[in-house]
Design a protein around this motif. Structure first.
Motif, PDB file in Angstrom:
ATOM      1  N   TRP A  70      32.524 -53.647 -11.448  1.00 34.33           N
ATOM      2  CA  TRP A  70      31.370 -53.766 -10.550  1.00 34.33           C
ATOM      3  C   TRP A  70      30.082 -53.785 -11.363  1.00 34.33           C
ATOM      4  CZ3 TRP A  70      30.032 -55.017  -5.799  1.00 34.33           C
ATOM      5  CH2 TRP A  70      28.768 -54.653  -5.333  1.00 34.33           C
ATOM      6  N   GLN A  71      29.155 -54.652 -10.968  1.00 38.81           N
ATOM      7  CA  GLN A  71      27.906 -54.791 -11.712  1.00 38.81           C
ATOM      8  C   GLN A  71      26.778 -54.063 -10.993  1.00 38.81           C
ATOM      9  OE1 GLN A  71      27.282 -58.899 -13.359  1.00 38.81           O
ATOM     10  NE2 GLN A  71      29.023 -59.357 -12.035  1.00 38.81           N
ATOM     11  N   GLY A  72      26.152 -53.119 -11.720  1.00 40.79           N
ATOM     12  CA  GLY A  72      25.020 -52.375 -11.182  1.00 40.79           C
ATOM     13  C   GLY A  72      23.760 -52.681 -11.967  1.00 40.79           C
ATOM     14  N   PRO A  73      22.684 -51.945 -11.684  1.00 45.58           N
ATOM     15  CA  PRO A  73      21.393 -52.196 -12.359  1.00 45.58           C
ATOM     16  C   PRO A  73      21.458 -52.053 -13.874  1.00 45.58           C
ATOM     17  CG  PRO A  73      21.086 -50.839 -10.408  1.00 45.58           C
ATOM     18  CD  PRO A  73      22.574 -50.953 -10.607  1.00 45.58           C
ATOM     19  N   ASP A  74      22.415 -51.240 -14.396  1.00 46.51           N
ATOM     20  CA  ASP A  74      22.496 -51.078 -15.844  1.00 46.51           C
ATOM     21  C   ASP A  74      22.965 -52.335 -16.552  1.00 46.51           C
ATOM     22  OD1 ASP A  74      25.055 -50.886 -14.765  1.00 46.51           O
ATOM     23  OD2 ASP A  74      25.755 -49.509 -16.318  1.00 46.51           O
ATOM     24  N   GLU A  75      23.452 -53.331 -15.780  1.00 43.84           N
ATOM     25  CA  GLU A  75      23.882 -54.575 -16.403  1.00 43.84           C
ATOM     26  C   GLU A  75      22.724 -55.315 -17.062  1.00 43.84           C
ATOM     27  OE1 GLU A  75      27.303 -56.160 -16.524  1.00 43.84           O
ATOM     28  OE2 GLU A  75      27.262 -53.978 -16.526  1.00 43.84           O
ATOM     29  N   VAL A  76      21.520 -55.170 -16.531  1.00 48.61           N
ATOM     30  CA  VAL A  76      20.354 -55.823 -17.142  1.00 48.61           C
ATOM     31  C   VAL A  76      20.117 -55.246 -18.530  1.00 48.61           C
ATOM     32  CG1 VAL A  76      17.876 -56.238 -16.959  1.00 48.61           C
ATOM     33  CG2 VAL A  76      19.314 -56.360 -14.917  1.00 48.61           C
ATOM     34  N   ASP A  77      20.208 -53.914 -18.663  1.00 51.62           N
ATOM     35  CA  ASP A  77      20.040 -53.289 -19.976  1.00 51.62           C
ATOM     36  C   ASP A  77      21.117 -53.759 -20.945  1.00 51.62           C
ATOM     37  OD1 ASP A  77      17.786 -51.819 -19.246  1.00 51.62           O
ATOM     38  OD2 ASP A  77      18.988 -50.164 -18.482  1.00 51.62           O
ATOM     39  N   LYS A  78      22.352 -53.873 -20.469  1.00 50.71           N
ATOM     40  CA  LYS A  78      23.434 -54.349 -21.331  1.00 50.71           C
ATOM     41  C   LYS A  78      23.152 -55.770 -21.814  1.00 50.71           C
ATOM     42  CE  LYS A  78      27.123 -51.715 -19.014  1.00 50.71           C
ATOM     43  NZ  LYS A  78      28.382 -51.845 -18.233  1.00 50.71           N
ATOM     44  N   LEU A  79      22.684 -56.613 -20.911  1.00 50.50           N
ATOM     45  CA  LEU A  79      22.376 -57.994 -21.277  1.00 50.50           C
ATOM     46  C   LEU A  79      21.291 -58.051 -22.342  1.00 50.50           C
ATOM     47  CD1 LEU A  79      22.565 -61.067 -20.837  1.00 50.50           C
ATOM     48  CD2 LEU A  79      20.935 -60.814 -18.950  1.00 50.50           C
ATOM     49  N   LEU A  80      20.239 -57.257 -22.188  1.00 51.89           N
ATOM     50  CA  LEU A  80      19.139 -57.283 -23.147  1.00 51.89           C
ATOM     51  C   LEU A  80      19.535 -56.660 -24.479  1.00 51.89           C
ATOM     52  CD1 LEU A  80      16.081 -56.452 -20.884  1.00 51.89           C
ATOM     53  CD2 LEU A  80      16.848 -58.665 -21.701  1.00 51.89           C
ATOM     54  N   ARG A  81      20.403 -55.663 -24.455  1.00 54.52           N
ATOM     55  CA  ARG A  81      20.854 -55.076 -25.721  1.00 54.52           C
ATOM     56  C   ARG A  81      21.602 -56.101 -26.559  1.00 54.52           C
ATOM     57  NH1 ARG A  81      21.799 -50.256 -22.759  1.00 54.52           N
ATOM     58  NH2 ARG A  81      23.958 -50.847 -22.343  1.00 54.52           N
ATOM     59  N   SER A  82      22.430 -56.909 -25.918  1.00 52.09           N
ATOM     60  CA  SER A  82      23.230 -57.885 -26.658  1.00 52.09           C
ATOM     61  C   SER A  82      22.540 -59.232 -26.809  1.00 52.09           C
ATOM     62  CB  SER A  82      24.584 -58.099 -25.951  1.00 52.09           C
ATOM     63  OG  SER A  82      25.352 -56.927 -25.964  1.00 52.09           O
ATOM     64  N   GLY A  83      21.639 -59.576 -25.883  1.00 53.58           N
ATOM     65  CA  GLY A  83      21.066 -60.923 -25.898  1.00 53.58           C
ATOM     66  C   GLY A  83      19.579 -61.014 -26.101  1.00 53.58           C
ATOM     67  N   GLY A  84      18.881 -59.859 -26.159  1.00 53.01           N
ATOM     68  CA  GLY A  84      17.424 -59.918 -26.220  1.00 53.01           C
ATOM     69  C   GLY A  84      16.877 -60.686 -27.398  1.00 53.01           C
ATOM     70  N   ASP A  85      17.601 -60.665 -28.545  1.00 46.52           N
ATOM     71  CA  ASP A  85      17.090 -61.298 -29.756  1.00 46.52           C
ATOM     72  C   ASP A  85      17.285 -62.807 -29.773  1.00 46.52           C
ATOM     73  OD1 ASP A  85      16.267 -58.857 -30.746  1.00 46.52           O
ATOM     74  OD2 ASP A  85      18.136 -58.486 -31.812  1.00 46.52           O
ATOM     75  N   TRP A  86      18.238 -63.333 -28.990  1.00 42.21           N
ATOM     76  CA  TRP A  86      18.503 -64.771 -29.053  1.00 42.21           C
ATOM     77  C   TRP A  86      18.393 -65.462 -27.695  1.00 42.21           C
ATOM     78  CZ3 TRP A  86      22.673 -66.021 -25.963  1.00 42.21           C
ATOM     79  CH2 TRP A  86      23.590 -65.000 -25.699  1.00 42.21           C
ATOM     80  N   LEU A  87      18.477 -64.693 -26.621  1.00 38.47           N
ATOM     81  CA  LEU A  87      18.478 -65.306 -25.302  1.00 38.47           C
ATOM     82  C   LEU A  87      17.085 -65.732 -24.850  1.00 38.47           C
ATOM     83  CD1 LEU A  87      20.182 -66.106 -22.882  1.00 38.47           C
ATOM     84  CD2 LEU A  87      20.034 -63.757 -22.043  1.00 38.47           C
ATOM     85  N   THR A  88      16.046 -65.094 -25.399  1.00 36.17           N
ATOM     86  CA  THR A  88      14.685 -65.404 -24.954  1.00 36.17           C
ATOM     87  C   THR A  88      14.355 -66.882 -25.108  1.00 36.17           C
ATOM     88  OG1 THR A  88      13.887 -64.750 -27.137  1.00 36.17           O
ATOM     89  CG2 THR A  88      13.759 -63.114 -25.388  1.00 36.17           C
ATOM     90  N   GLY A  89      14.783 -67.499 -26.204  1.00 31.90           N
ATOM     91  CA  GLY A  89      14.449 -68.899 -26.434  1.00 31.90           C
ATOM     92  C   GLY A  89      15.573 -69.861 -26.141  1.00 31.90           C
ATOM     93  N   HIS A  90      16.640 -69.386 -25.511  1.00 32.53           N
ATOM     94  CA  HIS A  90      17.789 -70.262 -25.229  1.00 32.53           C
ATOM     95  C   HIS A  90      17.438 -71.226 -24.103  1.00 32.53           C
ATOM     96  CE1 HIS A  90      21.841 -71.640 -24.470  1.00 32.53           C
ATOM     97  NE2 HIS A  90      22.298 -70.904 -25.472  1.00 32.53           N
ATOM     98  N   PRO A  91      17.687 -72.517 -24.277  1.00 33.96           N
ATOM     99  CA  PRO A  91      17.342 -73.476 -23.208  1.00 33.96           C
ATOM    100  C   PRO A  91      18.123 -73.263 -21.922  1.00 33.96           C
ATOM    101  CG  PRO A  91      18.622 -74.540 -24.949  1.00 33.96           C
ATOM    102  CD  PRO A  91      18.236 -73.189 -25.467  1.00 33.96           C
ATOM    103  N   GLU A  92      19.236 -72.552 -21.986  1.00 35.85           N
ATOM    104  CA  GLU A  92      20.047 -72.300 -20.782  1.00 35.85           C
ATOM    105  C   GLU A  92      20.005 -70.826 -20.393  1.00 35.85           C
ATOM    106  OE1 GLU A  92      21.350 -74.558 -19.000  1.00 35.85           O
ATOM    107  OE2 GLU A  92      21.354 -76.317 -20.315  1.00 35.85           O
TER     108      GLU A  92
END
Length: 479
Positions: A202-224
């Motif tokens: 089940w996905q709760g509000p902490d999923e946003v933190d998980k996403l940013l921990r793993s993707g914050g460094d490369w996802l910001t400029g990803h075209p998708e």
């Protein structure tokens, strides 16, 4: 389900590195077979190939499908759907969670015995022989190619004995590229459930933190990035808006597609009274530019340049004849090149700019010879034991005429919604520490005295009478 990670011998800082040093980066010895229990099965790490020229680590996850089904939440299921499915065989969020747990240190990019290698992009080949991918090869390419991977995939047939049945939604996927291992593992952690478009929990509000921990460094400029966020968060509107807002803040850009509430969430000043203000990252950049103008600097090196917003502002100002951006992340340098529109520059404009990959804790002659160096929101991303190395490299070896440092004021966190309720929480998932005003002042005085700099302390952003300004800024001038 299976993931293999292969590397070959490479060169780092002029020295040849054998392929078996992959074991140091993964913190798993090539001569051992290790099993790690998970709540849904067992992840086994072994090395089917371990030579100086080529080394392969295999991560095999054996899922206990019955145990997984019995842990299912949400009430009884009268069908057999939760027993008869592909969870036990196809790479999915189960594999992502297991790898994140077992390779947590590797994902952090920390390897004390081989830190230079951990900080470097190395030749890698990742293979997932059974990967569910909604959208097929086209989606896999759209997600991985912008990250520097070459994507090769073969669709898996529904049944090799009955070709007329056609292809399944599974790919035998191979990724090849020269990428930092920590970045590769974090990308997989995010993109496995994105490609599958499904999670086992089940996905709760902490999923946003998980996403940013793993993707914050490369996802910001990803075209998708919007596609990634929507699939990762299971198309839950409120979580998607929050994640996109926080990514926009990390990228230093306003996202016009966000609604007013989400845009407010992206602004660190949103916790303050309601009048309109520039985002704090903009105020920081303007404060640094003002300090550089006061110094009369004509050559500036941005150490830890990230997405290149400061570089762009420096290049737009004709007084800066030489501008350099440095970052440990190859992806960050790609974003910086895009931010300054490097591909559209004239030859004369391009002569003013240099971009190169480098670690601030290792001597590098390219750091020297500048009027000013900038460390904007950088020091807090280092583990405290590595700060002395940065101090020596920047202030002692590179030794520019001036150094500008900015860092968060942890006392001010009490005014931010979401941080006030969590004592000890940091503003960004990758911050290893955040200083009080007294701690920052003491660090500045010690470093300045050790290396012959006079120090002036300032605040950035609207200051609170008791807690000070949200950002601390120090200007070091060589005496």
């Amino acid at each position: 389900m299976l993931l293999t990670i292969t590397t070959t011998a490479t060169e780092v800082a002029g020295e040849r590195v054998p392929a078996t040093d992959l074991g140091y980066l993964l913190h798993k010895h090539p001569d051992r077979v290790q099993a790690f229990p998970q709540s849904f099965g067992t992840l086994t790490v072994l090395y089917p190939e371990a030579g100086e020229e080529r080394c392969t680590a295999a991560l095999l996850l054996e899922v206990d499908a019955v145990r997984l089904a019995r842990r299912r939440r949400g009430g009884p299921d009268v069908t057999l759907g939760h027993y008869v499915n592909d969870r036990a065989y196809a790479a999915s969020s189960l594999l992502g969670v297991a790898v994140a747990d077992v390779l947590s240190t590797a994902r952090s990019g920390v390897c004390r015995s081989r830190q230079a290698l951990a900080d470097s992009a190395i030749p890698l080949e990742l293979r997932l022989p059974a990967l569910p991918c909604r959208g097929g090869l086209d989606v896999a390419r759209r997600l991985f190619e912008p990250l520097g991977w070459t994507v090769a995939a073969t669709p898996v047939p529904l049944d090799p004995d009955f070709a007329e049945w056609g292809e399944s939604r599974y790919l035998d996927l191979t990724l090849t590229g020269t990428v930092r291992l920590a970045d590769a593992l974090n990308q997989l952690h995010v993109l496995l459930p994105v490609l599958d478009e499904s999670k086992h929990y089940w996905q709760g509000p902490d999923e946003v933190d998980k996403l940013l921990r793993s993707g914050g460094d490369w996802l910001t400029g990803h075209p998708e990035r919007e596609l990634v966020v929507r699939r990762y968060l299971g198309r839950r509107g409120a979580l998607i808006r929050l994640a996109l807002a926080r990514l926009a803040e990390l990228d230093g850009e306003a996202d016009e597609s966000l609604d007013d509430d989400a845009a407010a969430a992206a602004d660190e000043t949103a916790a303050l009274p309601a009048e309109r203000r520039a985002p704090l990252n903009t105020q920081r950049r303007e404060a640094v530019l003002a300090a550089l103008a006061e110094l009369g600097a004509a050559s500036v090196i941005d150490l830890g340049c990230g997405g290149g917003q400061l570089l762009k502002a420096l290049l737009d100002d004709g007084r800066y004849r030489r501008v350099t951006g440095v970052d440990v992340s190859a992806r960050a340098l790609q974003l910086a090149a895009r931010a300054v529109r490097l591909e559209r520059m004239s030859e004369r404009q391009a002569e003013r700019l240099s971009l190169f990959q480098g670690a601030l804790t290792y001597d590098d002659e390219r750091f020297a010879g500048y009027d000013a160096a900038v460390l904007m929101e950088v020091v807090e991303h280092l583990d405290p034991p590595r700060l002395p190395a940065l101090e020596r490299v920047v202030f002692g070896v590179a030794a520019p005429a001036a150094v500008i440092v900015t860092t968060p004021n942890v006392e001010y966190n009490a005014l931010y919604e979401g941080l006030a309720e969590r004592p000890g929480a940091h503003r960004h998932h990758d911050h290893r520490f955040e200083w009080t005003r007294a701690e920052f002042a003491a660090w500045c005085e010690r470093v300045g005295a050790a290396h012959g700099y006079a120090v002036e302390l300032r605040g950035v952003g609207e200051a609170d009478d008791e807690l000070g300004a949200p950002t601390q800024l120090a200007v070091f001038r060589r005496g």
